[in-house]
Design a protein around this motif. Structure first.
Motif, mmCIF file in Angstrom:
data_model
loop_
_atom_site.group_PDB
_atom_site.id
_atom_site.type_symbol
_atom_site.label_atom_id
_atom_site.label_comp_id
_atom_site.label_asym_id
_atom_site.label_seq_id
_atom_site.Cartn_x
_atom_site.Cartn_y
_atom_site.Cartn_z
ATOM 1 N N ARG A 212 0.827 -1.211 0.000
ATOM 2 C CA ARG A 212 0.000 0.000 0.000
ATOM 3 C C ARG A 212 0.857 1.255 0.000
ATOM 4 N N ASN A 213 2.013 1.173 0.653
ATOM 5 C CA ASN A 213 2.887 2.338 0.719
ATOM 6 C C ASN A 213 3.235 2.852 -0.666
ATOM 7 N N ILE A 214 3.410 1.907 -1.579
ATOM 8 C CA ILE A 214 3.762 2.331 -2.935
ATOM 9 C C ILE A 214 2.516 2.572 -3.774
ATOM 10 N N ALA A 215 1.485 1.753 -3.501
ATOM 11 C CA ALA A 215 0.278 1.862 -4.313
ATOM 12 C C ALA A 215 -0.473 3.169 -4.052
ATOM 13 N N LEU A 216 -0.438 3.630 -2.791
ATOM 14 C CA LEU A 216 -1.236 4.805 -2.437
ATOM 15 C C LEU A 216 -0.914 6.024 -3.298
ATOM 16 N N PRO A 217 0.363 6.433 -3.398
ATOM 17 C CA PRO A 217 0.643 7.591 -4.269
ATOM 18 C C PRO A 217 0.361 7.288 -5.741
ATOM 19 N N LEU A 218 0.570 6.043 -6.164
ATOM 20 C CA LEU A 218 0.267 5.715 -7.555
ATOM 21 C C LEU A 218 -1.217 5.916 -7.835
ATOM 22 N N ASN A 219 -2.048 5.365 -6.948
ATOM 23 C CA ASN A 219 -3.496 5.533 -7.120
ATOM 24 C C ASN A 219 -3.850 7.009 -7.191
ATOM 25 N N GLU A 220 -3.258 7.760 -6.294
ATOM 26 C CA GLU A 220 -3.526 9.186 -6.236
ATOM 27 C C GLU A 220 -3.225 9.832 -7.587
ATOM 28 N N HIS A 221 -2.222 9.304 -8.282
ATOM 29 C CA HIS A 221 -1.859 9.921 -9.546
ATOM 30 C C HIS A 221 -2.450 9.176 -10.729
ATOM 31 N N GLY A 222 -3.526 8.457 -10.450
ATOM 32 C CA GLY A 222 -4.328 7.931 -11.546
ATOM 33 C C GLY A 222 -3.933 6.562 -12.049
ATOM 34 N N ILE A 223 -2.945 5.943 -11.434
ATOM 35 C CA ILE A 223 -2.588 4.591 -11.872
ATOM 36 C C ILE A 223 -3.287 3.621 -10.942
ATOM 37 N N ARG A 224 -4.327 2.993 -11.432
ATOM 38 C CA ARG A 224 -5.151 2.180 -10.563
ATOM 39 C C ARG A 224 -5.176 0.715 -10.970
ATOM 40 N N GLN B 52 -7.075 16.196 -16.243
ATOM 41 C CA GLN B 52 -8.401 15.725 -15.849
ATOM 42 C C GLN B 52 -8.354 15.163 -14.433
ATOM 43 N N LEU B 53 -7.317 14.382 -14.172
ATOM 44 C CA LEU B 53 -7.176 13.751 -12.868
ATOM 45 C C LEU B 53 -7.142 14.795 -11.769
ATOM 46 N N HIS B 54 -6.338 15.817 -12.011
ATOM 47 C CA HIS B 54 -6.212 16.811 -10.954
ATOM 48 C C HIS B 54 -7.490 17.608 -10.784
ATOM 49 N N THR B 55 -8.239 17.738 -11.880
ATOM 50 C CA THR B 55 -9.544 18.386 -11.734
ATOM 51 C C THR B 55 -10.435 17.535 -10.843
ATOM 52 N N VAL B 56 -10.418 16.215 -11.087
ATOM 53 C CA VAL B 56 -11.215 15.317 -10.239
ATOM 54 C C VAL B 56 -10.799 15.469 -8.785
ATOM 55 N N HIS B 57 -9.482 15.478 -8.563
ATOM 56 C CA HIS B 57 -9.000 15.639 -7.195
ATOM 57 C C HIS B 57 -9.478 16.933 -6.584
ATOM 58 N N ARG B 58 -9.411 17.970 -7.413
ATOM 59 C CA ARG B 58 -9.791 19.263 -6.874
ATOM 60 C C ARG B 58 -11.260 19.246 -6.469
ATOM 61 N N ILE B 59 -12.073 18.609 -7.309
ATOM 62 C CA ILE B 59 -13.498 18.532 -6.980
ATOM 63 C C ILE B 59 -13.702 17.705 -5.713
ATOM 64 N N ARG B 60 -12.956 16.578 -5.628
ATOM 65 C CA ARG B 60 -13.097 15.727 -4.452
ATOM 66 C C ARG B 60 -12.677 16.485 -3.194
ATOM 67 N N ASP B 61 -11.557 17.193 -3.291
ATOM 68 C CA ASP B 61 -11.101 17.990 -2.157
ATOM 69 C C ASP B 61 -12.149 19.009 -1.743
ATOM 70 N N ARG B 62 -12.695 19.698 -2.758
ATOM 71 C CA ARG B 62 -13.704 20.714 -2.479
ATOM 72 C C ARG B 62 -14.907 20.119 -1.780
ATOM 73 N N LEU B 63 -15.330 18.932 -2.296
ATOM 74 C CA LEU B 63 -16.508 18.275 -1.747
ATOM 75 C C LEU B 63 -16.279 17.935 -0.272
ATOM 76 N N ALA B 64 -15.118 17.312 -0.013
ATOM 77 C CA ALA B 64 -14.788 16.952 1.364
ATOM 78 C C ALA B 64 -14.774 18.204 2.223
ATOM 79 N N GLN B 65 -14.178 19.239 1.679
ATOM 80 C CA GLN B 65 -14.081 20.481 2.434
ATOM 81 C C GLN B 65 -15.468 21.039 2.742
#
Ligand SMILES: Nc1ncnc2c1ncn2[C@@H]1O[C@H](COP(=O)(O)OP(=O)(O)OP(=O)(O)O)[C@@H](O)[C@H]1O
Ligand SMILES: Nc1ncnc2c1ncn2[C@@H]1O[C@H](COP(=O)(O)OP(=O)(O)OP(=O)(O)O)[C@@H](O)[C@H]1O
Ligand SMILES: [Mg+2]
Ligand SMILES: [Mg+2]
Lengths: 250, 277, 288, 284, 277
Positions: B125-137, C6-19
């Motif tokens: 998870r330590n590695i997967a978490l930032p990857l997921n965050e950056h769209g690699i799922r 696009q991804l960062h837009t999604v994140h931004r929306i998610r962040d906003r929603l949570a906020q």
């Protein structure tokens, strides 16, 4: 400082009156200190039997299984049905009351009141008011379908005050005292007999009871002095001021 | 031994030819000043970081080396009361422009801290978490990258059979290498390291140092270290910071050899010779 | 890394929603609580006066003040603290300084405290009534109320003290030991002063709990609203007074509001005082 | 210098005596609850507490189940509301609010944590119950109990969650940020898991508090012994039952109240062992 | 400068003639084994420490160096679950005999830890507290000793005008020197040091290292360090510990020169050459 202490516990109906009597008694006997606690008639009996209290307050006649105790009546009181002052209903008969309390009547309309559901206020078990009330209506407590359960008289009055569609029953003394102070409640007539001190006094009001002080032994010394003081005619005005009916001891 | 085989490196060839023969600035810092409330941590620092090189930042404690690093990937945003002035260009982009994307910037710039700080999750998870965050799922992709970077940092042989245990159960050196792997997984171009070896024992520290050397060329590396011998061993460029008038300042910057052997500034000379850390 | 925009837009929306969700929750909580506090203040301030603090209640509390009730409350509190603090703090010291965390005695004590901490206050009331009032024959008295509260405070005081002592770095103990100091001396000169703020904070928490307690006192210290003459007299605690006024006394709302206001202010003052105290202790420790 | 060692021994001896007393208190409580409830536990079979028609102690009917249900429903309802709100508040303080607002809000919550339960009960009685009554009589109801309990446990949850979140090392957060995680990614991916055990412990503490709360519930719940069909029905909780009837209970009735005290104690013990179990799981 | 004058040393002359020409054991460790519960930290270590010399303990993390030090002054008593077997003689007294006085032992053996650990008291109290504990209570005497030891560690000039401020307000290096002073105040014969420099920045570390050198001869010193260069610079003897079969063991002990230049054991050779701490 007080060298002698008297503990008086029991009925919440009697307690306000007793506090006042105790205060006056202490004025005459500075060496005595009297603590008045409330809780209910059963607690009065209970505490006296366990020796926690010297004197118990019981707002009913003693039952046969309580004849180990000594009772001294100090006044008479009735139990009155109360509703909010804004409620147009003035009188109910025992059948209607029983139906309301057992859930057969749930709407004020059925008894000529406003278009609203009835909030039934009952007392918690162990209160003598409850016992007397059920006795009179020939009900068992398990048959009662309450919405709110309360402890003291005062709590009953307070609940009815806060809820315009509630119905409850409390000591006439307490209710009249409060009504006179401007609390928005009304005592209903029972079978057409107005719930008032006069009617309790004259014995027409059907739901009435004696207020007793009890002890476990034959009272001696200061306890005896206090009981005698509580029954003495000089306190009649005080008892009447609390809307109870003094008993002529003679 | 099998383990040694797995330990073999999968790092690709250098991207930029022989190291640093032609210094090409990747990060340009211009007149950077940094305050924490009233406290001035850095005062007008101007410095270029060259592509594919290792730049070592040295100097006494409190001279603002860590602050300098944090400014580059805008980690200073997280510190209440911290205020940054001046310009920092990363690949010619001003990172302080309001339309710049901080998350993307931080993906480009990996960072490793002094204390090994794996997240309290499983190794995977330590590695997967930032990857997921950056769209690699995609499971497969994530697994492939995980294996790749763990091999890169030489951790694969040690942990491949317990990827789902907590990362906290690793030893200090392993944790630190996991942090490297986590940073590498995002495929950054720049790596910032804040004393990556100083919380480790000598052997683990040696392993991490080796790792850094092997990363040279593929990444642009900025490393803070108190260990001058280490700086000398691994760095191409060195920058000495010093506290003057209660503010951190850049004293000298140059090729490593120059700084350590023929420093132009007397403070530098005193520091590199006198210190016995 | 693909579709980064696009991804960062999604994140931004998610962040906003949570906020947004968090801000609205906070707004709701804040609004409700400010509503309550404002209600209390508005209801109470009218009735509050110097006489309210210094006079004894009359007419079941509708008139007069709360002097006797304040005195009873303080007495109950004192009894509780005097009984609980030495027990609790010694237990904490024993657990932290003299016991390996794994020892069976330590485990037993810690388990007991864990359970005690969760025991509902009404159960303490039951126990106090059965044990102090009836079995020990203390009757309805400040003493039995205070002792019941002491039982209730034990786990709070112990666990806060334990946490505070544990937070004192082990290096103090090791260095002191390495200098040949005894445990007693280390404790007195180093550990207790270092843990003083935590101890004070725990004490404060305990006082807060004690002042706020109603259920445990219902059947132990009793209802009597008069000025207590001795610890064996019954005395009504402030929280109980509020309960009685609001439940049992028609027209008791105003004094109930005022009493609640006094109670809340009292808690606030104690809070501030303890903070100051802890801070002062720290200064003093450095100075000497 | 030789005197000093005995000092240590003496100290430990004294401390031990005090600590033993602490254990004794718990034993004493258990002993007295058992002692007082012994008569009914002996006479009545335990099934009576489940199978009796209802709770009419004077008529010899001792079914505790409706009250147990009331207790559990009220507590769970309160947790359901308080956990999201409390967590939001904690996250707000730690991650979202500007520092002065965070301090202010935390002060507010701390202030509320100190407000006695009777005051909440009182407020519920004078404000909440009439409001609910207008909407759906009688007002005093499960809903009122849930709301008041929510107000009471919310500060507790907020403060414990805050402590747990604040204890998450800054380095972890900075690491997460340095990896380009978005704020919510950081919170949900790193901060919450790292603070997980502290938060759970806080919630369990709050659950115990809600189960045992007496006065506030007594004041607003209506105290009718029944299984509620809607949230507008009044209920009675175990704790409120004790407070309401203890004063004048005698004989078996009194003993049964002690039984319900034991039951409450049992519930809390179950909760703490769950907490202990979770704690162990995390460390394993 | 005036400050420099104050900085001058008041250390007395060596007690034992030229250093270490005639090794004379002060601490004799025989078959020392040490467990933490099930974990074996040290396995049968036998080692002599010589009077007036500096003995450096080196080895990778977790090999039991700190545990060894703690065993010598019975600090292990404080650690729950720690069990010590074997004999340690200090000045020919078995320290584990039931009638031996731990406090007196610890007074004789000063100890300095890795992290500077001044007590959260004033500078003055930091030194006075252990003195009082050991029966020295006279104001004048305490003041005299305080000045003496602060001069010894070169701290007097820096703090004489603020002896009543908190010791925590000192910088790291100053704090560490205060810890030295505190240990010296009790007039010990032996000093144990557990990585006394490693938490300090290079400059402070250099100052502390100088101090240690100046203490040589007057005290018997045992120092744990990860910094091999440092060990080489200051120690007369060195002992290498290693983890074998999950237990810490003594691999080699000898004169410093011998260990670093012509080690007899291959592990030692690998360690002293390969490590890049
Ligand atoms: N969050 C903060 N708030 C206030 N001041 C800070 C903060 N972080 C650092 N400082 C101060 O800024 C100055 C520079 O700190 P920085 O951490 O950048 O130094 P450094 O060179 O990394 O030191 P070290 O070698 O000890 O890591 C120091 O004086 C420090 O006290
Ligand atoms: N209190 C303790 N409880 C259990 N195990 C311990 C404890 N202290 C140390 N250990 C273990 O004992 C072994 C030796 O530890 P020690 O601290 O003596 O090593 P060290 O050589 O000083 O290491 P370092 O160089 O990291 O300081 C290590 O494996 C360590 O995990
Ligand atoms: Mg730094
Ligand atoms: Mg060590």
């Amino acid at each position: 400082a007080a060298s002698q202490r008297l503990i008086v516990t029991g009925s919440s109906t009697v307690a306000p009156l007793m506090s006042e009597i105790a205060r006056r008694f202490e004025l005459q006997h500075p060496e005595v200190r009297i603590d008045v606690q409330t809780g209910g008639s059963s607690r009065g009996i209970n505490d006296v039997r366990r020796g926690i209290a010297d004197i118990g307050m019981v707002s009913r006649a003693l039952k046969p299984n309580e004849d180990d105790l000594h009772a001294f009546s100090i006044a008479m009181d009735g139990i009155g049905i109360i509703v909010h002052a804004s409620n147009p209903v003035r009188s109910l008969n025992p059948k209607q009351i029983a139906d309301i309390y057992t859930g057969k009547i749930t709407h004020w309309k059925s008894v000529g009141g406003p278009n609203a559901r009835i909030t039934v206020v009952n007392k918690a078990e162990g209160r003598s008011t409850l016992e007397l009330f059920l006795d009179y209506l020939q009900l068992k407590n398990s048959a009662v379908k309450p919405h709110i359960i309360i402890g003291d008289n005062a709590q009953g009055i307070k609940t009815v005050t806060g809820n315009p569609h509630a119905i409850g029953y409390v000591s006439i003394g307490a209710a009249a005292y409060e009504a006179q102070r401007g609390t928005p409640i009304r005592l209903l007539a029972l079978n057409g007999v107005t719930a008032s001190v006069e009617n309790v006094h004259s014995g027409i009001f059907p739901l009435s009871r004696p207020l007793n002080l009890i002890t476990s032994r034959v009272p001696q010394g200061i306890i005896r002095a206090f009981i005698e003081f509580a029954r003495s005619p000089q306190l009649y005005p005080l008892i009447e001021a609390h809307y109870f009916v003094p008993i002529d001891t003679d | 031994m099998n383990a040694n085989q797995d330990d073999a490196f999968t790092l690709g060839p250098l991207e930029a030819g022989p190291v640093c023969c032609d210094p090409q600035p990747v990060i340009q810092v211009k007149d950077l000043s940094l305050h924490y409330g009233d406290k001035i941590a850095l005062d007008k620092v101007t410095l270029d970081i060259y592509k594919g090189c290792i730049t070592a930042l040295i100097g006494p404690s409190g001279c603002g080396k860590s602050s300098f690093l944090s400014a580059i990937n805008r980690l200073t945003d997280l510190i209440p009361g911290c205020c940054v002035n001046g310009n920092i260009f990363v690949y010619d982009q001003d990172i302080h422009r309001s339309d710049s994307n901080v998350q993307e910037l931080r993906r480009q710039i990996g960072m490793v801290f002094q204390k090994p700080t794996p997240f309290p999750l499983s190794i995977r998870r330590n590695i997967a978490l930032p990857l997921n965050e950056h769209g690699i799922r995609k499971q497969a992709e994530v697994a492939a990258i995980t294996e790749q970077v763990l091999r890169d940092v030489g951790l694969w042989a040690e942990v491949y059979d317990r990827l789902d245990t907590s990362a906290l159960s690793l030893s200090g050196g392993q944790q630190q290498r996991l942090c490297f792997a986590r940073a590498l997984a995002l495929n950054p171009q720049i790596l910032l390291m804040d004393e990556p070896c100083s919380a480790l024992d000598p052997i683990a520290s040696g392993v991490v140092e080796d790792l850094i050397c092997r990363l040279q060329g593929r990444y642009t590396i900025v490393i803070v270290t108190h260990n001058l011998a280490q700086a000398r061993r691994i760095a191409n460029y060195a920058a000495l910071f010093w506290i003057k008038e209660r503010a951190g300042q850049l004293v000298e910057f140059g090729r490593c050899q120059h700084i350590f052997e023929s420093p132009s500034h007397e403070l530098t000379a005193a520091y590199v010779n006198g210190v016995r850390g | 890394m693909r579709d980064n925009q696009q991804l960062h837009t999604v994140h931004r929306i998610r962040d906003r929603l949570a906020q947004c969700l968090i801000y609205s929750a906070v707004f709701l909580v804040g609004a409700v609580f400010i509503w309550i506090l404002a209600d209390l203040a508005r209801g109470g301030i009218m009735h509050l006066s110097w006489e309210f603090i210094t006079e004894s209640p009359r007419d079941a509390g509708r008139a007069g003040g709360i002097a006797s009730i304040l005195i009873s409350t303080l007495l109950i509190l004192c009894v509780a603290l005097i009984a609980a603090v030495p027990l609790a703090w010694s237990t904490a010291i024993l657990l932290v300084e003299c016991m390996p965390a794994a020892s069976s005695f330590g485990k037993t004590v810690r388990f007991s405290l864990h359970v005690l901490a969760g025991v509902p206050s009404i159960v303490f009331g039951l126990f106090g009534n059965a044990f102090f009032s009836i079995y020990l024959g203390l009757g309805f008295s400040i003493l039995s109320g205070g002792l019941t509260l002491a039982c209730m405070l034990l786990p709070i005081l112990t666990s806060t003290a334990e946490a505070g002592l544990r937070a004192v770095p082990d290096t103090y103990r090791l260095s002191a030991s390495a200098l040949g100091m005894t445990r007693t001396a280390t404790l007195i000169h180093l550990i207790l002063p270092a843990a003083a703020p935590a101890l004070a904070a725990g004490l404060l928490l305990g006082i807060g709990r004690a002042l706020a307690e109603t259920a445990a006192l219902l059947f132990t210290s009793g209802y009597v609203e008069r000025m207590p003459g001795s610890l064996l007299d019954s005395g009504r605690a402030l929280a109980l007074h509020i309960f009685d006024l609001s439940m049992n006394v028609p027209g008791g709302d105003m004094p109930a509001y005022a009493s609640a206001l006094v109670l809340v202010t009292l808690l606030l003052c104690i809070n501030i005082l303890a903070m100051k105290l802890a801070y002062g202790l720290q200064r003093w420790r450095i100075m000497t | 210098m030789f005197r000093l060692i005995p000092t240590d021994r003496l100290l430990i001896a004294i401390l031990r005596i005090f600590a033993v007393n602490t254990v004794l208190v718990l034993l004493l409580i258990l002993a007295f609850l058992l002692l007082e409830s012994w008569p009914v536990l002996m006479q009545l079979s335990l099934t009576r507490f489940v199978t009796d028609t209802s709770w009419h102690p004077l008529e010899g009917a001792y079914n505790l189940m409706p009250m147990l249900a009331g207790t559990l429903l009220a507590s769970m309802g309160a947790l359901l509301l308080a956990v999201p709100l409390g967590m939001s508040s904690a996250l707000f303080i730690v991650f979202y609010a500007p520092s002065h607002l965070a301090t202010l809000y935390k002060r507010l919550i701390e202030l509320l944590a100190g407000i006695p339960s009777v005051v909440f009960g009182f407020w519920g009685l004078t404000t909440l119950v009439p409001l609910i009554n207008q909407w759906h009589p009688p007002g005093a109801s499960l809903l009122a109990a849930i709301l008041v309990l929510t107000l009471m446990v919310l500060p507790l949850i907020t403060l414990t969650a805050y402590t747990a979140l604040a204890a998450v090392p800054d380095e972890l957060i900075h690491n997460a940020a340095a990896l380009g995680l978005s704020r919510w990614g950081m919170i949900s991916g790193v901060a919450l898991p790292a603070a997980g055990s502290g938060i759970t412990a806080g919630i369990i503490l709050a659950a115990a508090r809600a189960l045992g709360e007496t006065m506030a519930v007594l004041m607003v719940a209506g105290n009718v012994v029944q299984y509620p069909e809607t949230v507008f029905d009044p209920i009675r909780t175990l704790a409120a039952n004790i407070a309401l009837e203890m004063a004048y209970a005698m004989g078996d009735h009194r003993a049964v109240l002690f039984v319900s005290g034991l039951l409450l104690l049992l519930l809390v013990m179950v909760l703490s062992s769950i907490a202990g179990f979770l704690e162990k799981q995390r460390h394993a």
